[in-house]
Structures are given as structure tokens and as C-alpha cells.
Design a protein around this motif. Sequence first.
Motif, mmCIF file in Angstrom:
data_model
loop_
_atom_site.group_PDB
_atom_site.id
_atom_site.type_symbol
_atom_site.label_atom_id
_atom_site.label_comp_id
_atom_site.label_asym_id
_atom_site.label_seq_id
_atom_site.Cartn_x
_atom_site.Cartn_y
_atom_site.Cartn_z
ATOM 1 N N VAL A 91 0.834 -1.204 0.000
ATOM 2 C CA VAL A 91 0.000 0.000 0.000
ATOM 3 C C VAL A 91 0.868 1.252 0.000
ATOM 4 C CG1 VAL A 91 -1.982 -1.109 1.080
ATOM 5 C CG2 VAL A 91 -0.190 -0.140 2.518
ATOM 6 N N ALA A 92 0.368 2.283 -0.632
ATOM 7 C CA ALA A 92 1.123 3.531 -0.770
ATOM 8 C C ALA A 92 0.874 4.451 0.415
ATOM 9 C CB ALA A 92 0.726 4.238 -2.069
ATOM 10 N N ALA A 93 1.710 5.472 0.519
ATOM 11 C CA ALA A 93 1.511 6.501 1.542
ATOM 12 C C ALA A 93 0.140 7.137 1.372
ATOM 13 C CB ALA A 93 2.604 7.562 1.435
ATOM 14 N N GLY A 94 -0.513 7.405 2.484
ATOM 15 C CA GLY A 94 -1.850 7.983 2.437
ATOM 16 C C GLY A 94 -2.970 6.965 2.545
ATOM 17 N N THR A 95 -2.618 5.683 2.570
ATOM 18 C CA THR A 95 -3.635 4.639 2.715
ATOM 19 C C THR A 95 -4.231 4.684 4.115
ATOM 20 O OG1 THR A 95 -2.583 3.174 1.096
ATOM 21 C CG2 THR A 95 -4.019 2.145 2.737
ATOM 22 N N ASN A 96 -5.551 4.641 4.188
ATOM 23 C CA ASN A 96 -6.238 4.702 5.476
ATOM 24 C C ASN A 96 -7.553 3.938 5.350
ATOM 25 O OD1 ASN A 96 -7.524 5.344 7.903
ATOM 26 N ND2 ASN A 96 -6.780 7.454 7.900
ATOM 27 N N PHE A 97 -7.744 2.966 6.210
ATOM 28 C CA PHE A 97 -8.988 2.192 6.185
ATOM 29 C C PHE A 97 -10.212 3.094 6.362
ATOM 30 C CE2 PHE A 97 -6.126 -1.339 7.557
ATOM 31 C CZ PHE A 97 -6.392 -2.207 6.517
ATOM 32 N N ALA A 98 -10.040 4.204 7.065
ATOM 33 C CA ALA A 98 -11.171 5.105 7.311
ATOM 34 C C ALA A 98 -11.697 5.730 6.030
ATOM 35 C CB ALA A 98 -10.757 6.200 8.297
ATOM 36 N N ASP A 125 -1.020 -3.225 -11.212
ATOM 37 C CA ASP A 125 -1.280 -2.052 -12.044
ATOM 38 C C ASP A 125 -1.765 -0.850 -11.240
ATOM 39 O OD1 ASP A 125 -0.582 -3.454 -14.305
ATOM 40 O OD2 ASP A 125 -2.619 -4.131 -14.734
ATOM 41 N N ARG A 126 -1.984 -1.063 -9.943
ATOM 42 C CA ARG A 126 -2.456 0.025 -9.077
ATOM 43 C C ARG A 126 -1.351 0.503 -8.127
ATOM 44 N NH1 ARG A 126 -8.301 -0.342 -8.413
ATOM 45 N NH2 ARG A 126 -9.162 -1.987 -9.743
ATOM 46 N N ALA A 127 -0.143 0.027 -8.328
ATOM 47 C CA ALA A 127 0.966 0.347 -7.430
ATOM 48 C C ALA A 127 1.167 1.849 -7.284
ATOM 49 C CB ALA A 127 2.251 -0.302 -7.937
ATOM 50 N N GLY A 128 1.361 2.294 -6.066
ATOM 51 C CA GLY A 128 1.620 3.711 -5.812
ATOM 52 C C GLY A 128 0.382 4.538 -5.567
ATOM 53 N N LYS A 129 -0.792 3.953 -5.703
ATOM 54 C CA LYS A 129 -2.040 4.680 -5.500
ATOM 55 C C LYS A 129 -2.550 4.427 -4.084
ATOM 56 C CE LYS A 129 -6.731 5.131 -7.369
ATOM 57 N NZ LYS A 129 -7.731 4.562 -8.322
ATOM 58 N N PRO A 130 -2.850 5.481 -3.317
ATOM 59 C CA PRO A 130 -3.352 5.278 -1.950
ATOM 60 C C PRO A 130 -4.594 4.391 -1.930
ATOM 61 C CG PRO A 130 -2.791 7.571 -2.291
ATOM 62 C CD PRO A 130 -2.695 6.908 -3.642
ATOM 63 N N GLY A 137 -3.309 -1.919 -3.031
ATOM 64 C CA GLY A 137 -2.061 -2.646 -2.848
ATOM 65 C C GLY A 137 -2.227 -3.917 -2.048
ATOM 66 N N LEU A 138 -1.093 -4.485 -1.659
ATOM 67 C CA LEU A 138 -1.011 -5.797 -1.024
ATOM 68 C C LEU A 138 -0.452 -5.661 0.390
ATOM 69 C CD1 LEU A 138 -1.262 -8.907 -1.447
ATOM 70 C CD2 LEU A 138 1.094 -8.855 -2.316
ATOM 71 N N ILE A 139 -1.128 -6.310 1.339
ATOM 72 C CA ILE A 139 -0.695 -6.316 2.740
ATOM 73 C C ILE A 139 -0.527 -7.758 3.200
ATOM 74 C CG2 ILE A 139 -1.314 -5.764 5.123
ATOM 75 C CD1 ILE A 139 -2.860 -3.363 4.113
ATOM 76 N N GLY A 140 0.612 -8.061 3.805
ATOM 77 C CA GLY A 140 0.822 -9.379 4.394
ATOM 78 C C GLY A 140 0.379 -9.381 5.843
ATOM 79 N N VAL A 141 -0.403 -10.387 6.218
ATOM 80 C CA VAL A 141 -0.796 -10.544 7.626
ATOM 81 C C VAL A 141 0.298 -11.392 8.276
ATOM 82 C CG1 VAL A 141 -2.641 -11.185 9.218
ATOM 83 C CG2 VAL A 141 -3.206 -10.455 6.892
ATOM 84 N N LEU A 143 4.820 6.850 12.411
ATOM 85 C CA LEU A 143 5.390 6.049 11.339
ATOM 86 C C LEU A 143 4.512 4.853 11.014
ATOM 87 C CD1 LEU A 143 9.164 6.165 12.225
ATOM 88 C CD2 LEU A 143 7.901 7.559 10.636
ATOM 89 N N SER A 144 4.710 4.318 9.819
ATOM 90 C CA SER A 144 3.921 3.179 9.339
ATOM 91 C C SER A 144 4.030 2.000 10.279
ATOM 92 C CB SER A 144 4.429 2.754 7.958
ATOM 93 O OG SER A 144 4.022 1.462 7.650
ATOM 94 N N PRO A 145 2.929 1.239 10.498
ATOM 95 C CA PRO A 145 2.993 0.067 11.374
ATOM 96 C C PRO A 145 3.955 -0.977 10.859
ATOM 97 C CG PRO A 145 0.936 0.089 10.119
ATOM 98 C CD PRO A 145 1.598 1.423 9.927
ATOM 99 N N HIS A 146 4.256 -0.982 9.552
ATOM 100 C CA HIS A 146 5.159 -1.992 9.015
ATOM 101 C C HIS A 146 6.615 -1.645 9.241
ATOM 102 C CE1 HIS A 146 1.677 -3.813 7.283
ATOM 103 N NE2 HIS A 146 1.385 -2.724 6.634
ATOM 104 N N SER A 147 6.872 -0.412 9.687
ATOM 105 C CA SER A 147 8.267 -0.006 9.842
ATOM 106 C C SER A 147 8.650 0.216 11.296
ATOM 107 C CB SER A 147 8.517 1.290 9.063
ATOM 108 O OG SER A 147 7.796 2.355 9.632
#
Length: 376
Positions: A155-162, A273-278, A281-285, A367-371
Motif C-alpha cells: 500500500v502507498a503513503a496515504g492509505t487509510n482504512f477510514a 497495475d495500481r501500485a503507488g495509488k493510496p 495494494g497488497l498487505i501481508g498478515v 510512522l507506518s505500522p510496518h516499519s
Amino acid sequence: EMKAAASVCAQCPVGCNLTFDTRREAKSGGKVVIKRVLPRQNEGVNEIWICDKGRFAYHYTESTDRLTKPLLRKDGKLSPVAWEKAIEEIGRQVESRQVESKQVESKQGGVVVLASGRLSNEDLFNLKQLADGLGGEALLYTHMGGGEWTTAYGVAAGTNFADMGKGTTILVVASDLYNEAPVWYLRLKQAAKRGAALILANVRETKLERYSRFVIRYSYGDEAETVNGLTKKDKIGEAITGAENLLILYGSDGLGLDGSSALAAACAELVKDRAGKPNNGLIGVWPHANDQGAWELGFKPVSDLKAVFKKAKAVYIVGADPLGDNPELASRWSADLSPHSRPSPSRWSADLSPHSRPSPSRWSADLSPHSRPSPS
């Protein structure tokens, strides 16, 4: 009386922001102990929520079995030693097992650093530098693969489930978010109520299904094939290809390293094909809080640890317990590797004291939860 320290939860990959309230207590021998854990607001990660595990699963820090000083094995027994002595011995052991230049170039049979996603990015960076400097390998201790795909198409910067609702399609495959990442479960539930098309694909029923628009059942081993065929289904295919935003969360339920890697590759095809768009993307659990950070820093998993241990001249294990987790591997280690010909990691490694780890208050809340690093 209590002191508050901002931190990030280390129990799962969500990375909920939280606060540790601590206090020095006489009944704990004058040690600083955690008295309670509270959620810390971050609208992009956990809003103002934390799950029960994040709130209550901190008591392991008080375990009497927890190592707080280096131990060195001598004459078959582990004994406490000073930090200077431990570091000197580790350096001596590693140096004595430095491989010849030809072996260094091939990165086989030299020094292996085996680390887990329980570590912070700072620790992982230093360990990767160590492995590279010694011409060795930096390996990630995990049963879940696919990190190269989440790194490329995450997922790109700016991604928010809300922000997800009508026009967003969310696919969850091979994961039980209610148990594996409870706050993600809550946030996807909210997104579905706002109109997002939620697709659940699993071999068994999960609690999130009651909020899903589509449910898919498959047999174990058919995960990647199932994902590859989703766009061929009329309504589900339309929900995926016609979505303004497409988010995919994949897990490792019933899968090993190879199976989860294949599943991640299949999921990546749907979002590349959607890479970089808020909000796309793909999230690993992931099984650990910072597995994603380890992947991005260059650590890679391996399917046959026995072969790695047998070939390596020195193994540095950090934040992992492969022999404790796998009795079969432990028995093979004892049977196949003579202590006189191969160094047991416990002979020359030192477990870091909790007082030597970075203070949680050093970590940023934004910071991002993944980092973010794990407090453990």
C-alpha cells in the motif's frame, strides 16, 4: 507516580500506537515494571483502539526466565559474564570462522545471521550490515513468504482504512483477521458498513464473513489457483476489476513458506497495475510485528534450516528460537552436528538485556505500522 512512554504494539503486524504506564516498585526489587497499557490515538493506524492481546499480553516482560545478562557456555554450562567478555568472545568466535575469499563470494558455508520480525528496523539494519561485512547470509526466521511482492506492490503513503467505503473492494485470503490482527478486523468491518465490497476467501469460516459481500471456499493447496480465477467469476470479477480501489490482505493459514509465496504472487497480479495509488495494494498478515521491515532491509527466509546450520561455520541467532520451536530440528541438530565440530549458537551468542534495548519513547507515533520496532 507512574511514567508514560509512547510505544508501538509488538503483538501483530497492525502496529497499534499505545502508551506504557510504568513505575518502579519495591515488590519487584526496585525494578521498573509495566502497570498498564493504553491505546494512543493514531487515526491512520488504530484510531483509538487496541485489542485485548495488545492490552494484556505484556506480562512476559516480568518472567523470571527472561535473560537480562549475557551467558557464556564453558565446559557444558552457561554462566553469566560481563558484556565486554561476551562481545569479545563473540567477535573471536566469528573471526576464527571467517571463510576463505572464494567461499565469501559464494555466500555459502560462512557466517549466517538468523533474525526474526520481532526486532526493530535499527537492529535489523545493523545485523544486515554485519552479515554483509562478513560475506555471510542474512536470513529471516519465518514460515510465511511473499515479502518481495508486498515490498513491490504494498500500500502507498496515504492509505487509510477510514477512507474506504463505496468504490473500494477488499479481498482477504488465507487469514483469520479476528484472531491474527483484531484491529484490522474492526477496520474492515467498518469499511464494509460504509459500502466497501468485502470478499473473504478461506478454507474455513471466520467471523469477518458476516460482514462480507462474497465468501469463497477452497481446499488446502488451492489458494493461489483460487485467486488466479477470481476475475473469471461474474460478480466477483466485476467487483475486483471495476473497483476504484483494490486492497488485498493475504495470510498463511494452512500454508508454509512455498504456499504463502505462491499465494502472494497471485495476489500481486491483481494489484500490480495500481501500485503507488493510496488505498490500493497488497498487505501481508505477518506472524510478527516487523516481518515487513525485515524483508525490506534484505532479509530472506529459507525452507531448510537444518541444511543452513550444517553448512555454516557460525550462526548468529537474534530474536528467534528455531530449536525451541521445532523439536525435530533440535533433535537433528543434536544428532547430526557434533559440538566439537560445529559451534552451537548458545556457545557464543549473548542475549541482550532489556535495559540495553532502545527506549519505546524514542519511537515516533506517526510512522507506518510496518516499519516500527517491537518493544521486545
